[in-house]
Design an enzyme around this catalytic site. Structure first.
Site, PDB file in Angstrom:
ATOM      1  N   CYS A  20       5.722   0.023   7.641  1.00 33.87           N
ATOM      2  CA  CYS A  20       5.364   1.098   6.719  1.00 33.87           C
ATOM      3  C   CYS A  20       6.600   1.456   5.903  1.00 33.87           C
ATOM      4  O   CYS A  20       7.707   1.511   6.443  1.00 33.87           O
ATOM      5  CB  CYS A  20       4.892   2.304   7.522  1.00 33.87           C
ATOM      6  SG  CYS A  20       4.509   3.745   6.511  1.00 33.87           S
ATOM      7  N   LEU A  21       6.406   1.707   4.611  1.00 35.25           N
ATOM      8  CA  LEU A  21       7.538   2.067   3.746  1.00 35.25           C
ATOM      9  C   LEU A  21       8.197   3.372   4.194  1.00 35.25           C
ATOM     10  O   LEU A  21       9.358   3.615   3.881  1.00 35.25           O
ATOM     11  CB  LEU A  21       7.063   2.202   2.287  1.00 35.25           C
ATOM     12  CG  LEU A  21       6.568   0.907   1.618  1.00 35.25           C
ATOM     13  CD1 LEU A  21       5.989   1.215   0.238  1.00 35.25           C
ATOM     14  CD2 LEU A  21       7.690  -0.116   1.514  1.00 35.25           C
ATOM     15  N   GLN A  29       3.139   9.911   1.135  1.00 31.11           N
ATOM     16  CA  GLN A  29       4.411   9.173   1.228  1.00 31.11           C
ATOM     17  C   GLN A  29       5.371   9.480   0.079  1.00 31.11           C
ATOM     18  O   GLN A  29       6.554   9.178   0.172  1.00 31.11           O
ATOM     19  CB  GLN A  29       4.153   7.666   1.286  1.00 31.11           C
ATOM     20  CG  GLN A  29       3.491   7.224   2.585  1.00 31.11           C
ATOM     21  CD  GLN A  29       3.373   5.736   2.628  1.00 31.11           C
ATOM     22  OE1 GLN A  29       2.405   5.183   2.120  1.00 31.11           O
ATOM     23  NE2 GLN A  29       4.352   5.065   3.212  1.00 31.11           N
ATOM     24  N   HIS A  53      -2.651   7.553   6.922  1.00 28.41           N
ATOM     25  CA  HIS A  53      -1.675   8.420   6.251  1.00 28.41           C
ATOM     26  C   HIS A  53      -2.345   9.708   5.750  1.00 28.41           C
ATOM     27  O   HIS A  53      -1.764  10.789   5.830  1.00 28.41           O
ATOM     28  CB  HIS A  53      -1.048   7.714   5.042  1.00 28.41           C
ATOM     29  CG  HIS A  53       0.146   6.860   5.377  1.00 28.41           C
ATOM     30  ND1 HIS A  53       1.261   7.358   6.010  1.00 28.41           N
ATOM     31  CD2 HIS A  53       0.407   5.548   5.141  1.00 28.41           C
ATOM     32  CE1 HIS A  53       2.155   6.377   6.159  1.00 28.41           C
ATOM     33  NE2 HIS A  53       1.663   5.267   5.651  1.00 28.41           N
ATOM     34  N   HIS A  65      -4.570   1.604   7.567  1.00 29.95           N
ATOM     35  CA  HIS A  65      -3.204   2.133   7.563  1.00 29.95           C
ATOM     36  C   HIS A  65      -3.079   3.303   6.561  1.00 29.95           C
ATOM     37  O   HIS A  65      -2.528   4.362   6.887  1.00 29.95           O
ATOM     38  CB  HIS A  65      -2.224   0.998   7.205  1.00 29.95           C
ATOM     39  CG  HIS A  65      -0.786   1.402   7.152  1.00 29.95           C
ATOM     40  ND1 HIS A  65       0.151   0.959   8.066  1.00 29.95           N
ATOM     41  CD2 HIS A  65      -0.109   2.198   6.296  1.00 29.95           C
ATOM     42  CE1 HIS A  65       1.333   1.492   7.767  1.00 29.95           C
ATOM     43  NE2 HIS A  65       1.207   2.233   6.691  1.00 29.95           N
ATOM     44  N   GLU A  66      -3.624   3.107   5.353  1.00 30.44           N
ATOM     45  CA  GLU A  66      -3.513   4.151   4.322  1.00 30.44           C
ATOM     46  C   GLU A  66      -4.408   5.346   4.639  1.00 30.44           C
ATOM     47  O   GLU A  66      -4.026   6.495   4.405  1.00 30.44           O
ATOM     48  CB  GLU A  66      -3.821   3.586   2.931  1.00 30.44           C
ATOM     49  CG  GLU A  66      -2.941   2.419   2.484  1.00 30.44           C
ATOM     50  CD  GLU A  66      -1.445   2.636   2.682  1.00 30.44           C
ATOM     51  OE1 GLU A  66      -0.973   3.777   2.585  1.00 30.44           O
ATOM     52  OE2 GLU A  66      -0.739   1.642   2.959  1.00 30.44           O
ATOM     53  N   GLY A 118       0.835  -1.199   0.000  1.00 32.43           N
ATOM     54  CA  GLY A 118       0.000   0.000   0.000  1.00 32.43           C
ATOM     55  C   GLY A 118       0.862   1.237   0.000  1.00 32.43           C
ATOM     56  O   GLY A 118       2.012   1.200   0.458  1.00 32.43           O
TER      57      GLY A 118
HETATM   58 NI    NI Z   1       2.512   3.375   5.586  1.00 29.81          NI
END
Ligand code: NI
Length: 170
Positions: free
Chosen positions: A92-93, A50, A138, A134-135, A45
């Protein structure tokens, strides 16, 4: 085009993202870049903040590209339902190298605009419900670290500060 992923501490990740007012060619290009960036990472995701874009857009593919049918893109998403609770480890990236167990809904339905400009509602359970939450977080300026309590959160934040000071977090 693969875009650089910003990390925890970058202000764009800690602010609420703005609604997309016009589904233009620019937005279509943004979504394409997000898909490429997510698959290249690789991740399941990615939210627009991000890659430094403060707009309410996210992409998800819980198969990580193994089944492109499961690729979803949402513009201006909102929850229409959320229920239950699951506890699983998550990362998370934008917070590479850190994982933690986070409480998430076990089922969630998200409504938003897809790339064709159509309104779409998708219901997810398990990993997909987790990814949705999660997204969506963000887009509200929240990273999974912010969902942790006291000492657990402090520990990660302190380690990131240390990495930042030694130039290993950029
Ligand atoms: Ni994330």
């Amino acid at each position: 085009m693969i875009r650089p992923i910003v990390k925890f501490g970058d202000q764009v990740l800690h602010r609420e993202a703005a609604k997309v007012t016009d589904i233009s060619a620019d937005i279509a290009a943004l979504v394409q870049d997000m898909i490429e960036t997510m698959y290249a990472a690789p991740g399941v995701g990615l939210a627009a903040p991000q890659i430094g874009v403060p707009l309410r857009v996210f992409v998800v593919d819980v198969t990580g590209g193994r089944s492109r049918d499961s690729l979803l893109a949402f513009i201006n998403p909102e929850f229409v339902e959320r229920e239950g609770m699951q506890l699983e480890e998550e990362g998370c990236l934008s917070v590479p190298g850190f994982n933690a167990t986070v409480a998430r809904p076990s089922r969630a339905a998200v409504k938003g605009i897809d790339l064709e400009g159509r309104e779409r509602t998708v219901e997810g359970t398990g990993l997909l419900a987790r990814a949705f939450q999660h997204e969506m977080d963000h887009l509200d300026g929240r990273v999974f670290v912010d969902r942790l309590r006291g000492i657990q959160r402090d520990l990660i934040v302190r380690r990131i500060r240390k990495l930042t000071r030694s130039g290993k977090w950029s």
